[in-house]
Structure formats: structure tokens, C-alpha cells
Design an enzyme around this catalytic site. Structure first.
Site, PDB file in Angstrom:
ATOM      1  N   ASP A   8       0.870  -1.198   0.000  1.00  0.00           N
ATOM      2  CA  ASP A   8       0.000   0.000   0.000  1.00  0.00           C
ATOM      3  C   ASP A   8       0.897   1.236   0.000  1.00  0.00           C
ATOM      4  O   ASP A   8       2.126   1.136   0.146  1.00  0.00           O
ATOM      5  CB  ASP A   8      -0.918   0.012   1.238  1.00  0.00           C
ATOM      6  CG  ASP A   8      -1.881   1.207   1.244  1.00  0.00           C
ATOM      7  OD1 ASP A   8      -2.279   1.675   0.163  1.00  0.00           O
ATOM      8  OD2 ASP A   8      -2.234   1.685   2.349  1.00  0.00           O
ATOM      9  N   SER A   9       0.263   2.396  -0.137  1.00  0.00           N
ATOM     10  CA  SER A   9       1.018   3.650  -0.079  1.00  0.00           C
ATOM     11  C   SER A   9       1.373   4.015   1.363  1.00  0.00           C
ATOM     12  O   SER A   9       2.205   4.877   1.606  1.00  0.00           O
ATOM     13  CB  SER A   9       0.169   4.778  -0.663  1.00  0.00           C
ATOM     14  OG  SER A   9      -1.041   4.870   0.064  1.00  0.00           O
ATOM     15  N   TYR A  40      -1.025   8.492  -2.691  1.00  0.00           N
ATOM     16  CA  TYR A  40      -1.191   8.093  -4.087  1.00  0.00           C
ATOM     17  C   TYR A  40      -2.350   8.824  -4.764  1.00  0.00           C
ATOM     18  O   TYR A  40      -2.380   8.974  -5.972  1.00  0.00           O
ATOM     19  CB  TYR A  40      -1.443   6.585  -4.161  1.00  0.00           C
ATOM     20  CG  TYR A  40      -0.210   5.720  -4.116  1.00  0.00           C
ATOM     21  CD1 TYR A  40       1.067   6.262  -3.986  1.00  0.00           C
ATOM     22  CD2 TYR A  40      -0.327   4.332  -4.228  1.00  0.00           C
ATOM     23  CE1 TYR A  40       2.184   5.442  -3.944  1.00  0.00           C
ATOM     24  CE2 TYR A  40       0.787   3.501  -4.197  1.00  0.00           C
ATOM     25  CZ  TYR A  40       2.042   4.067  -4.056  1.00  0.00           C
ATOM     26  OH  TYR A  40       3.143   3.244  -4.030  1.00  0.00           O
ATOM     27  N   GLY A  41      -3.333   9.229  -3.955  1.00  0.00           N
ATOM     28  CA  GLY A  41      -4.516   9.887  -4.514  1.00  0.00           C
ATOM     29  C   GLY A  41      -4.192  11.146  -5.301  1.00  0.00           C
ATOM     30  O   GLY A  41      -4.972  11.589  -6.141  1.00  0.00           O
ATOM     31  N   CYS A  72      -4.567  -1.384  -1.898  1.00  0.00           N
ATOM     32  CA  CYS A  72      -4.761   0.043  -2.153  1.00  0.00           C
ATOM     33  C   CYS A  72      -5.660   0.187  -3.374  1.00  0.00           C
ATOM     34  O   CYS A  72      -5.323  -0.321  -4.453  1.00  0.00           O
ATOM     35  CB  CYS A  72      -3.388   0.670  -2.426  1.00  0.00           C
ATOM     36  SG  CYS A  72      -3.478   2.387  -2.966  1.00  0.00           S
ATOM     37  N   ASN A  73      -6.780   0.855  -3.205  1.00  0.00           N
ATOM     38  CA  ASN A  73      -7.707   1.056  -4.324  1.00  0.00           C
ATOM     39  C   ASN A  73      -7.108   1.961  -5.392  1.00  0.00           C
ATOM     40  O   ASN A  73      -7.265   1.735  -6.581  1.00  0.00           O
ATOM     41  CB  ASN A  73      -8.995   1.716  -3.833  1.00  0.00           C
ATOM     42  CG  ASN A  73      -9.820   0.813  -2.937  1.00  0.00           C
ATOM     43  OD1 ASN A  73     -10.775   0.204  -3.361  1.00  0.00           O
ATOM     44  ND2 ASN A  73      -9.436   0.711  -1.678  1.00  0.00           N
ATOM     45  N   THR A  74      -6.427   2.998  -4.942  1.00  0.00           N
ATOM     46  CA  THR A  74      -5.879   3.992  -5.867  1.00  0.00           C
ATOM     47  C   THR A  74      -4.890   3.339  -6.833  1.00  0.00           C
ATOM     48  O   THR A  74      -4.870   3.658  -8.025  1.00  0.00           O
ATOM     49  CB  THR A  74      -5.179   5.118  -5.075  1.00  0.00           C
ATOM     50  OG1 THR A  74      -6.039   5.501  -3.992  1.00  0.00           O
ATOM     51  CG2 THR A  74      -4.893   6.316  -5.935  1.00  0.00           C
ATOM     52  N   CYS A 186     -11.118   3.078   0.067  1.00  0.00           N
ATOM     53  CA  CYS A 186      -9.715   3.385   0.350  1.00  0.00           C
ATOM     54  C   CYS A 186      -9.388   2.601   1.611  1.00  0.00           C
ATOM     55  O   CYS A 186     -10.142   2.668   2.594  1.00  0.00           O
ATOM     56  CB  CYS A 186      -9.520   4.877   0.590  1.00  0.00           C
ATOM     57  SG  CYS A 186      -7.866   5.293   1.182  1.00  0.00           S
ATOM     58  N   HIS A 188      -7.342   3.007   3.854  1.00  0.00           N
ATOM     59  CA  HIS A 188      -7.066   3.798   5.059  1.00  0.00           C
ATOM     60  C   HIS A 188      -8.335   4.057   5.879  1.00  0.00           C
ATOM     61  O   HIS A 188      -8.266   4.277   7.088  1.00  0.00           O
ATOM     62  CB  HIS A 188      -6.496   5.171   4.676  1.00  0.00           C
ATOM     63  CG  HIS A 188      -5.024   5.156   4.386  1.00  0.00           C
ATOM     64  ND1 HIS A 188      -4.497   4.601   3.249  1.00  0.00           N
ATOM     65  CD2 HIS A 188      -3.981   5.640   5.085  1.00  0.00           C
ATOM     66  CE1 HIS A 188      -3.179   4.756   3.275  1.00  0.00           C
ATOM     67  NE2 HIS A 188      -2.845   5.385   4.379  1.00  0.00           N
TER      68      HIS A 188
HETATM   69  N1  DGL Z   1      -4.834   3.345   0.825  1.00  0.00           N
HETATM   70  C1  DGL Z   1      -4.989   3.859  -0.475  1.00  0.00           C
HETATM   71  C2  DGL Z   1      -6.263   3.373  -1.149  1.00  0.00           C
HETATM   72  O1  DGL Z   1      -6.794   2.355  -0.797  1.00  0.00           O
HETATM   73  C3  DGL Z   1      -4.775   5.295  -0.809  1.00  0.00           C
HETATM   74  C4  DGL Z   1      -4.290   6.367   0.070  1.00  0.00           C
HETATM   75  C5  DGL Z   1      -3.399   7.342  -0.705  1.00  0.00           C
HETATM   76  O2  DGL Z   1      -2.231   6.991  -0.874  1.00  0.00           O
HETATM   77  O3  DGL Z   1      -3.883   8.388  -1.170  1.00  0.00           O
HETATM   78  O4  DGL Z   1      -6.735   3.980  -2.056  1.00  0.00           O
END
Ligand code: DGL
Length: 259
Positions: A8-9, A40-41, A72-74, A186, A188
Site C-alpha cells: 500500500d502507499s 497516491y490519490g 490500495c484502491n488507488t 480506500c 485507510h
Molecule cells: N490506501 C490507499 C487506497 O486504498 C490510498 C491512500 C493514498 O495513498 O492516497 O486507495
């Protein structure tokens, strides 16, 4: 021995790692947080794809995992196709839980809360087109929630007003119908769930896809994944893990390491 690479980020993927640990106590886990690239967003698509593919390529070479979880979705909504084209190792991604939201809603009004990157992806639009055509789907992007979740996880205070400002757009009322499901797109965000529940303008069901992702990982590597468990958690910045996170890593059997 079964070895999983979980990526993940930041610390968001730990919400997925917890469920994986519950499902696969004996799997070795290598958790890598690309904190040097967080958040990452905010990245532009091509640059993020290049970064994540290069990093994951390097990590696969180093650890030879049995499966890679992009927690991580992004990142998942961009990099799964190029990674799958390049490697034979099975990838498990994290993409917005739109199908379960559409199946569960009674009002027909659902919200998807993610980073701006995830919310504007073609991948997300395609999921809506495929599974939620009959629903009103409110896409809510937030640039602040993932950093607020990191702050919270480091043990720093987070203002209620700052959280409420981010989740409020997910609560819509149209033609006498109101949002009844919010999909947490996300990894997080589940760490802020108690605050979300407390601050929500009205009660809704929040979907955290982590248990479903863990089930998928268990299917991919085989339920009886053998090994000593344990593993390591690393930050790409090479910084030490914040003290507040060490007990959580310990619960997951992860030793804080250096990337
Ligand atoms: N945890 C990440 C997600 O699921 C993104 C958070 C980020 O890096 O902006 O999208």
C-alpha cells in the site's frame, strides 16, 4: 511456506493485513508501505503506474511471494492489468465494493468514498455501469481522509470537523430517499470507522471490503497455507515506523524492518 507480499502507499493496507492474518495465521507476510510516495490519490495516472509497477517488480524479485496483495484502491484500479500481464504470480487487488453496495441497498442511494484518483478512474465507472446501473451512486473523492487516517494511526489527534467535512457529501437525500450504504473505497478509511459512525448525519451501513479480500487471498494460496507466520513491515522512505504503530505490527506478527 506461504509468503504474501502486501503493498500500500501507507498504513491503510494494514486494515487488509489484519483480515489476512485472521484468515491465514501461518502465512509469512511482507508488508511494504510506499510512504515515500504517499499520498497516491494525488498522483497523475501514468507516473503512478510507472512507480508502482517498478516497485512491485523489485519486491517480487527480492521476496518471490506466492501471492501479491495490492491493498490500495488507488493503485489497484490502475496497475492490476500491467502487473498481471508481466507476472505469473497471482495478484489480489482492492477495488471499490460497488457490487455489494448495490446488492445491499434498500433505498437505492449509495455512496463510494475514495481518493480523488480512485473516484475518477474508468475502472470505478465501469463497476458502476456493470453492477449498479439501477442505483443512484454518489462518488465522493477526498484528498484529506487518507492523511487524516495516517495522523490518527500515528496517535495524533484529528478534529471531528475535519472528518465530517470529508464524509458529509456522501449523505444525500433525493426524492425522499437517502444514502443507506457507504462503500469505503480506500484501505485507510476503516481505521476512522468509529469516527465516521459517530459523526454520520444519519446511520448507514459502511462496507469495508477487507474480509472479502482476505477470503480471496485464502482461496488463491490455499486455506491451509503453511509456514511459521510472522513477517516484516517496511517503509520505502527507510524511516523507522512511528512508535504508535509498533503494537499493531506486533499483533500481526510483523517485525519493523528497513526497505
Ligand atoms: N490506501 C490507499 C487506497 O486504498 C490510498 C491512500 C493514498 O495513498 O492516497 O486507495
Amino acid at each position: 511456506m506461504t509468503r504474501l507480499l502486501v503493498f500500500d502507499s501507507g498504513v491503510g493496507g494494514l486494515s487488509v493485513a489484519s483480515e489476512i492474518r485472521r484468515a491465514l495465521a501461518q502465512a509469512e507476510m511482507i508488508y511494504v508501505a510506499d510512504d515515500a510516495g504517499f499520498p497516491y490519490g494525488e498522483w497523475e495516472d501514468a507516473a503512478l503506474t510507472e512507480r508502482v509497477v517498478a516497485l512491485v517488480t523489485e519486491l517480487i524479485g527480492r521476496y518471490r511471494p506466492d501471492s501479491v496483495v495490492i491493498a490500495c484502491n488507488t493503485a489497484s484500479t490502475l496497475v492490476l492489468p500491467p502487473l498481471r500481464a508481466r507476472f505469473e504470480v497471482p495478484f489480489v487487488g482492492t477495488v471499490p465494493a460497488i457490487k455489494p453496495a448495490a446488492e445491499r441497498t434498500r433505498s437505492g442511494v449509495v455512496a463510494v468514498l475514495g481518493t480523488y484518483g480512485t473516484i475518477r478512474r474508468d475502472y470505478t465507472r465501469a463497476l458502476i455501469e456493470q453492477f449498479a446501473k439501477d442505483c443512484h451512486v454518489r462518488l465522493v473523492g477526498s484528498g484529506n481522509l487518507a492523511p487524516l487516517a495516517e495522523q490518527h494511526m500515528r496517535g495524533e489527534p484529528v478534529e471531528d470537523a475535519a472528518i465530517l467535512a470529508e464524509i458529509a457529501p456522501a449523505f444525500v437525500a433525493i426524492d425522499g430517499r437517502r444514502t443507506d450504504i457507504v462503500s469505503l473505497a480506500c484501505t485507510h478509511f476503516p481505521f476512522l470507522l468509529p469516527q465516521f459512525e459517530r459523526l454520520a448525519p444519519w446511520p448507514v451501513d459502511w462496507i469495508d471490503p477487507a474480509p472479502a479480500i482476505a477470503r480471496r487471498v485464502a482461496t488463491v494460496v490455499g486455506e491451509a497455507a503453511a509456514g511459521p507466520g510472522g513477517g516484516e513491515a517496511m517503509l520505502t522512505s527507510g524511516k523507522p515506523w512511528p512508535a504508535a504503530l509498533l503494537p499493531r505490527l506486533a499483533t500481526l506478527g510483523l517485525a519493523p524492518g528497513a526497505a
